[in-house]
Design a protein around this motif. Structure first.
Motif, short mmCIF file in Angstrom:
data_model
loop_
_atom_site.label_atom_id
_atom_site.label_comp_id
_atom_site.label_asym_id
_atom_site.label_seq_id
_atom_site.Cartn_x
_atom_site.Cartn_y
_atom_site.Cartn_z
N THR A 119 -9.31 60.95 74.43
CA THR A 119 -8.83 59.76 75.13
C THR A 119 -8.73 60.01 76.63
O THR A 119 -9.13 59.17 77.45
CB THR A 119 -7.47 59.34 74.56
N GLN A 120 -8.19 61.15 77.01
CA GLN A 120 -8.07 61.48 78.43
C GLN A 120 -9.44 61.49 79.11
O GLN A 120 -9.61 60.93 80.22
CB GLN A 120 -7.40 62.83 78.60
N ALA A 121 -10.42 62.09 78.45
CA ALA A 121 -11.76 62.18 79.04
C ALA A 121 -12.38 60.81 79.25
O ALA A 121 -13.00 60.54 80.28
CB ALA A 121 -12.66 63.05 78.15
N VAL A 122 -12.22 59.93 78.27
CA VAL A 122 -12.81 58.59 78.37
C VAL A 122 -12.02 57.72 79.36
O VAL A 122 -12.60 56.92 80.10
CB VAL A 122 -12.87 57.93 76.99
N LEU A 123 -10.70 57.90 79.39
CA LEU A 123 -9.89 57.10 80.31
C LEU A 123 -10.26 57.34 81.77
O LEU A 123 -10.09 56.45 82.61
CB LEU A 123 -8.40 57.40 80.10
N ARG A 124 -10.76 58.52 82.09
CA ARG A 124 -11.21 58.78 83.48
C ARG A 124 -12.17 57.68 83.93
O ARG A 124 -12.10 57.20 85.06
CB ARG A 124 -11.93 60.12 83.58
N HIS A 125 -13.08 57.32 83.04
CA HIS A 125 -14.10 56.33 83.38
C HIS A 125 -13.56 54.90 83.27
O HIS A 125 -13.85 54.06 84.11
CB HIS A 125 -15.31 56.53 82.47
N MET A 126 -12.77 54.64 82.24
CA MET A 126 -12.21 53.29 82.08
C MET A 126 -11.28 52.94 83.23
O MET A 126 -11.29 51.81 83.73
CB MET A 126 -11.46 53.20 80.75
N MET A 127 -10.48 53.91 83.66
CA MET A 127 -9.55 53.65 84.76
C MET A 127 -10.29 53.38 86.07
O MET A 127 -9.86 52.55 86.87
CB MET A 127 -8.58 54.82 84.90
N SER A 128 -11.41 54.06 86.26
CA SER A 128 -12.18 53.81 87.49
C SER A 128 -12.82 52.43 87.46
O SER A 128 -13.00 51.80 88.51
CB SER A 128 -13.26 54.88 87.67
N GLU A 129 -13.12 51.93 86.26
CA GLU A 129 -13.72 50.60 86.13
C GLU A 129 -12.65 49.52 85.96
O GLU A 129 -12.95 48.32 86.00
CB GLU A 129 -14.64 50.57 84.90
N LYS A 130 -11.41 49.95 85.72
CA LYS A 130 -10.29 49.04 85.46
C LYS A 130 -10.61 48.09 84.30
O LYS A 130 -10.37 46.88 84.37
CB LYS A 130 -9.90 48.27 86.72
N SER A 131 -11.13 48.70 83.25
CA SER A 131 -11.50 47.91 82.07
C SER A 131 -11.74 48.85 80.89
O SER A 131 -12.25 49.96 81.07
CB SER A 131 -12.76 47.09 82.35
N GLY A 132 -11.40 48.38 79.69
CA GLY A 132 -11.72 49.16 78.50
C GLY A 132 -10.78 48.86 77.36
O GLY A 132 -9.69 48.29 77.55
N LYS A 133 -11.22 49.22 76.17
CA LYS A 133 -10.39 49.08 74.97
C LYS A 133 -10.46 50.36 74.16
O LYS A 133 -11.52 50.99 74.06
CB LYS A 133 -10.84 47.88 74.14
N VAL A 134 -9.32 50.72 73.57
CA VAL A 134 -9.22 51.95 72.79
C VAL A 134 -8.59 51.61 71.45
O VAL A 134 -7.57 50.91 71.39
CB VAL A 134 -8.34 53.00 73.51
N VAL A 135 -9.21 52.09 70.38
CA VAL A 135 -8.69 51.87 69.02
C VAL A 135 -8.29 53.20 68.42
O VAL A 135 -9.06 54.17 68.43
CB VAL A 135 -9.76 51.20 68.13
N MET A 136 -7.07 53.24 67.90
CA MET A 136 -6.53 54.44 67.25
C MET A 136 -6.23 54.14 65.79
O MET A 136 -5.90 53.01 65.43
CB MET A 136 -5.24 54.88 67.94
#
Length: 240
Positions: A119-136
């Motif tokens: 999650t941390q690794a993917v959030l790096r990119h989502m946070m830079s784009e200010k967009s994304g969805k994560v399912v747990m």
């Protein structure tokens, strides 16, 4: 979902592969990230031969270098990650006095540390784009406990707590939505694990394809709506 990039960590499992097939039919570009590369390649080939868009990549969720290599490769090849689905995990249903501490550490390493790293690794990119969805997938044992679930429930309660804290940290500022799916028993190879000491009736469990539909519903909620939590259980053994 047309041309959305969906990374499925653990894409070769029963739930992950069902999600991959369903999302590909909706036009998403599927990334099957898994330790079993041969199986991931086979599922990707099946999707591509059916007119979808998918590719496989190696992922060991317990190895930080593997996790960051996977995410960097996806960004390099596809340019973005719109959705992360953490569909991996390992089980343990045993009385506490029968638990091998080494096996318990493996459960925590995969279910907790693996979830954190991916999650941390993917959030790096989502946070830079200010967009994304994560399912747990904390599963129902990440919400309620049962006999002999101490180690497994500890790992899954951790996933739920981790996700809820991320909502506070990243949703308002970076527009990232999180969905927690508390599933009851699903008919997958989870139950074939020798660390799962439990008799089950697969024919009375949830079907992976139905679970995939729930995930699709969660991910496709129109803005500004976010499906935060969903509980789905077989009617034969509900925990409320």
């Amino acid at each position: 979902m047309e041309d959305k990039v969906v990374v499925i960590a653990g894409g070769t499992g029963g739930i992950g592969s069902a999600i991959a097939r369903l999302f590909s039919k909706a036009g998403a570009h599927i990334v099957l990230a898994a330790r079993n590369r041969e199986k991931a390649d086979a599922i990707a080939s099946e999707i591509n031969e059916s007119g979808g868009k998918a590719y496989a990549t190696d992922l060991d969720v317990t190895d930080m270098s593997s996790v960051y290599k996977m995410t960097d490769n996806v960004i390099k090849e596809l340019g973005k990650i719109d959705v992360l689905i953490n569909a991996f995990g390992t089980g343990m249903i045993k009385g506490i006095m029968d638990v091998d501490p080494k096996k318990a550490r493996e459960v925590v390493d995969v279910n907790v540390n693996g979830t954190i790293m991916v999650t941390q690794a993917v959030l790096r990119h989502m946070m830079s784009e200010k967009s994304g969805k994560v399912v747990m997938f904390p599963g129902i044992l990440g919400k309620h406990v049962m006999r002999n679930s101490s180690v497994y429930s500890a790992s899954k309660f951790a996933v739920a707590g981790f996700t809820k804290a991320l909502v506070e940290e990243t949703t308002k500022r970076f527009n990232i939505g999180y969905s927690l799916l508390y599933l009851g028993g699903v008919s997958t190879d989870f139950w074939e694990n020798p660390e799962v000491d439990m008799k089950v009736q697969a024919d009375k469990m949830l079907d992976p394809e139905e679970v995939a539909k729930a995930v699709y519903y969660a991910v496709t909620q129109p803005a500004p709506g976010i499906l935060n939590e969903m509980v789905i259980q077989p009617d034969s053994h509900q925990m409320v």
